[in-house]
Write an enzyme that holds these catalytic residues in place. Sequence first.
Site, PDB file in Angstrom:
ATOM      1  N   TYR B 181      23.809  66.441  59.884  1.00 56.59           N
ATOM      2  CA  TYR B 181      23.387  65.178  60.493  1.00 56.59           C
ATOM      3  C   TYR B 181      23.236  64.117  59.406  1.00 56.59           C
ATOM      4  CZ  TYR B 181      20.492  61.689  62.804  1.00 56.59           C
ATOM      5  OH  TYR B 181      20.005  60.501  63.298  1.00 56.59           O
ATOM      6  N   GLU B 224       8.841  53.110  57.410  1.00 54.76           N
ATOM      7  CA  GLU B 224       8.508  54.066  58.474  1.00 54.76           C
ATOM      8  C   GLU B 224       7.152  53.701  59.046  1.00 54.76           C
ATOM      9  OE1 GLU B 224       9.796  56.796  60.189  1.00 54.76           O
ATOM     10  OE2 GLU B 224       7.809  56.827  61.135  1.00 54.76           O
ATOM     11  N   ASP B 259       5.800  48.411  60.365  1.00 58.56           N
ATOM     12  CA  ASP B 259       6.826  48.057  61.338  1.00 58.56           C
ATOM     13  C   ASP B 259       8.042  47.509  60.591  1.00 58.56           C
ATOM     14  OD1 ASP B 259       8.441  46.678  63.136  1.00 58.56           O
ATOM     15  OD2 ASP B 259       6.749  46.071  64.390  1.00 58.56           O
ATOM     16  N   CYS B 260       9.188  48.151  60.772  1.00 62.73           N
ATOM     17  CA  CYS B 260      10.360  47.761  59.980  1.00 62.73           C
ATOM     18  C   CYS B 260      10.809  46.329  60.259  1.00 62.73           C
ATOM     19  CB  CYS B 260      11.503  48.759  60.154  1.00 62.73           C
ATOM     20  SG  CYS B 260      12.245  48.770  61.791  1.00 62.73           S
ATOM     21  N   ASP B 280      17.768  54.564  61.070  1.00 63.65           N
ATOM     22  CA  ASP B 280      17.418  55.974  61.286  1.00 63.65           C
ATOM     23  C   ASP B 280      16.127  56.066  62.096  1.00 63.65           C
ATOM     24  OD1 ASP B 280      17.708  58.711  61.114  1.00 63.65           O
ATOM     25  OD2 ASP B 280      16.777  58.886  59.136  1.00 63.65           O
ATOM     26  N   GLU B 356      25.080  69.532  70.255  1.00 65.25           N
ATOM     27  CA  GLU B 356      26.177  68.716  70.747  1.00 65.25           C
ATOM     28  C   GLU B 356      26.746  67.864  69.626  1.00 65.25           C
ATOM     29  OE1 GLU B 356      25.047  65.625  73.589  1.00 65.25           O
ATOM     30  OE2 GLU B 356      23.007  65.688  72.831  1.00 65.25           O
TER      31      GLU B 356
END
Lengths: 366, 366
Positions: B181, B224, B259-260, B280, B356
């Site tokens: 991933y 984050e 808070d991004c 992300d 998946e």
Amino acid sequence: MAAQTILFDFTLDKDKTADAQQRQEVAKILRNELEHVFPQLELAYSMESEENGYFSVLHENKDTIITCRIFQHGLLTLNVEYYLPDGKEPIISFDIGKSLENSLALKLKALRGQKLPALKRGDVARYFPSSDERIIEYDIDTLVYETRSPFQKIQIMHSKTLGNMLILDELQNIAESDLIYTETLMGRGIENYEGKEICILGGGDGALLYELLKENPKHVVMLEIDELVMQACNKHLNSICGDVLEKRKTDQYEIIVGDCVEYMKKFIAEGRKFDYVFGDLTDIPISGAPIGECWDFIRTIFEHSFKVLKPDGKYLTHGNGTSCIESLELFEEQLGLLKPKVKFTTTKAFVPSFMEEWLFYQVTFA
Amino acid sequence: MAAQTILFDFTLDKDKTADAQQRQEVAKILRNELEHVFPQLELAYSMESEENGYFSVLHENKDTIITCRIFQHGLLTLNVEYYLPDGKEPIISFDIGKSLENSLALKLKALRGQKLPALKRGDVARYFPSSDERIIEYDIDTLVYETRSPFQKIQIMHSKTLGNMLILDELQNIAESDLIYTETLMGRGIENYEGKEICILGGGDGALLYELLKENPKHVVMLEIDELVMQACNKHLNSICGDVLEKRKTDQYEIIVGDCVEYMKKFIAEGRKFDYVFGDLTDIPISGAPIGECWDFIRTIFEHSFKVLKPDGKYLTHGNGTSCIESLELFEEQLGLLKPKVKFTTTKAFVPSFMEEWLFYQVTFA
């Protein structure tokens, strides 16, 4: 055409479900809460017992039927089922289900709650088990091909993301997504097949033969019992088997349709030996033997395989899902019974169409 | 503690279920056949309606309860449920279930039949949806950690084959099995991070930061919002995040808890720009916004991200499961709305813990 079944379960404080009176109380709270989603909810039936707790049937217009069980051990299960005509939106969407779960958990003061994704019933087969019997839903949209051979039920199903899948007796075998399966089985990049003599037991999907031929072996003989499997794969899985199933004999390979044990006996009688033998049979013998005799079959395959193997030869095969510890132990126990003694190494790969990690064995004389 | 629910469904000839009389006939055949497995079977309740067909409740000692629906469209559903105490063998084993399916299909002259693998209810959460809401059962054996942060429910669960998994608000985020991933998100081997300035939006599991630092970037700043996610991952996922979440600031990187969007506004005001920005974040905004506003959130992220990106910079992010065609189209539609114009490429990877294939985006100024 399909029915939808949505399952919820909640863990409650045991003290709240121990007697009939308390279970009635819980049932009442449940019903009140369900009425927010199903305003015409009716209680059709209920049943109570000391040993097995409470059970009831609720419904809205006899269309959505809800069954509820309250076990005295502090577990509540709720099954919601209705008919969903093609193209209609589900009554319980993902978000409605989630919010119903949350509100029920809150009102029931549940210790934990769970809503299972909606189950679709009545159209294409889409649920298959993992090797340890977990449920997996595939994104299957079409049954491409189906037939019954003298040996097994053969289906090719199309998955939106995995491509065509070969299903034998309702178990996943290989899909177009699974090059990693074949490459791990053959140890691509580790084993050297150039100029080698190879025997494949099974392998009817053709993928192993196709990949091996890319590595310039001297000769490959493949022993597959089921002609119809090869025809199905030749037609519907050619992205993984190329055209190797088109011809049955070339200078490089020969495909023999027959029982691999019988042919190995013939090879033993002739003194014919191989550098590599591949066990690429389905997990469970297709001879119709009872499951209990599965290990006898596997040992028979082992015994014959090692008799057609050169002293420095290798027997390569798949084991099982890595989560099936017991089954893998039994497999290794069978290997331990062989005479002359053998030793083995293992490799692993996550196989997309199995949706799990699988173990592969490389066995040599000790 | 768990209940087992085993679901069967059969497609019948429509002519056999069209009226009440015919449905009674089918119900009789069904009951006769079930009595082979449940000799003390009793009919507790039944209900019939023109529009919704037949419904009945059967049980054996009020312990195993079986509900049956016969829809007039030629579909029969059968739900078997009983309580399975720990350590006891199930009443309906895999093989018994399979043979019951076969005998029912035969006696009902079904066009098709299906038995779903047994569903376990009441113990650890093990069922999670794929991106297109298919059910997937994980081999989860322990809830390692659980807490509720101001932003979300945080769980670390242990899967026998995938290792520890981060679950946020009951959705899979990343597991120890998922290096692929992170490598696909960052385009390992394709992108060159040496000496580059990088901004990660989200990334609280630390895996992306950990992998990026191996490629000698000049500096990485990670934004984050959830301190508790980082604490959980630092403790339980360190095989994928190493020790990067231990320290919040080094010469090479800085982790800012906040808070991004707010921090990006700050960067825009300062004129601070990056070579790479990574989206992300979790799929659904954790701000508690209604699902419908999800795209507004995603667009806000895009808009700010491109304002902190150098002219030749790249925005890298995950999309969705490749089976979610509609959702991916909506995502690309949002990209199309951006000014100045952007263009994108995509890559794919099968992510083990998502079970998946997932699509990843590489976006640059057009």
